[in-house]
Design a protein around this motif. Structure first.
Motif, short mmCIF file in Angstrom:
data_model
loop_
_atom_site.label_atom_id
_atom_site.label_comp_id
_atom_site.label_asym_id
_atom_site.label_seq_id
_atom_site.Cartn_x
_atom_site.Cartn_y
_atom_site.Cartn_z
N ASN A 1 1.00 -1.07 -0.08
CA ASN A 1 -0.03 -0.01 -0.08
C ASN A 1 1.00 1.28 -0.10
N VAL A 2 0.87 2.34 -0.93
CA VAL A 2 1.35 3.35 -1.05
C VAL A 2 1.02 4.53 -0.39
N ASN A 3 0.08 4.56 0.50
CA ASN A 3 -0.55 5.75 1.01
C ASN A 3 0.52 6.52 1.97
N ASN A 4 0.97 5.80 3.04
CA ASN A 4 1.81 6.73 3.78
C ASN A 4 3.11 5.90 4.38
N ASP A 5 2.82 4.47 3.67
CA ASP A 5 4.07 3.58 4.13
C ASP A 5 5.38 3.92 4.02
N GLN A 6 5.68 4.72 2.76
CA GLN A 6 7.07 5.15 2.41
C GLN A 6 7.69 6.16 3.57
N PHE A 7 6.95 6.94 4.26
CA PHE A 7 7.27 7.75 5.41
C PHE A 7 7.82 6.86 6.41
N LYS A 8 7.52 5.93 6.70
CA LYS A 8 7.74 4.88 7.60
C LYS A 8 9.14 4.34 7.50
N PHE B 1 8.05 -5.88 8.00
CA PHE B 1 6.81 -5.20 7.90
C PHE B 1 5.93 -5.73 7.20
N ASN B 2 4.47 -5.83 7.74
CA ASN B 2 3.56 -6.17 6.88
C ASN B 2 3.11 -5.42 5.60
N PHE B 3 3.63 -4.21 5.47
CA PHE B 3 3.26 -3.52 4.34
C PHE B 3 4.45 -3.55 3.33
N VAL B 4 5.52 -4.37 3.39
CA VAL B 4 6.49 -4.52 2.49
C VAL B 4 6.14 -5.79 1.79
N LYS B 5 6.14 -5.90 0.37
CA LYS B 5 5.90 -7.23 -0.15
C LYS B 5 7.34 -7.94 -0.27
N ARG B 6 8.42 -7.33 -0.74
CA ARG B 6 9.77 -8.06 -0.89
C ARG B 6 10.61 -6.78 -0.76
#
Length: 113
Positions: A24-31, A67-72
């Motif tokens: 999911n690209v919403n705010n995950d990159q900021f983490k 992390f659960n929001f990271v695919k690979r």
């Protein structure tokens, strides 16, 4: 001498890039900012390029997989590129010779017709 060899002689820490695919690209990159420098982010393709210190790259990649929001997570192949001036000149000369051969072959085919 390649660029990587020149940088090793300096006292600059060696860096490498990780390609992180997100669910999911919403705010995950900021983490992910606390793990390294985000140099590129694609909202459309759901991935980002993260620069980290080479010494810590394995450890950071393992943490990111948790992390659960990271695919690979993949290591970039930029380090495998040979950016030596002589190597680049050889490749350019070889490409020029191949292009000339194709043009000569095409001219011969046109002349025969």
């Amino acid at each position: 001498m390649s660029i990587n060899q020149e940088l090793e002689k300096q006292e600059i820490p060696s860096r490498t890039s990780l390609i992180v695919y997100l669910r999911n690209v919403n705010n995950d990159q900021f983490k992910l900012r606390r793990f390294g420098d985000i140099v590129y982010f694609s909202k459309k393709l759901h991935y980002l390029v993260l620069y980290v210190n080479r010494d810590e790259a394995e450890e950071v990649a393992h943490k990111l997989q948790g992390f659960n929001f990271v695919k690979r997570v993949e290591f970039s192949m930029n380090d495998a590129l040979n950016l030596d001036n002589q190597n680049i000149e050889q490749q350019l000369n070889q490409m020029a010779q191949e292009a000339e051969e194709k043009l000569n072959q095409k001219d011969k085919e046109d002349w025969i017709k």
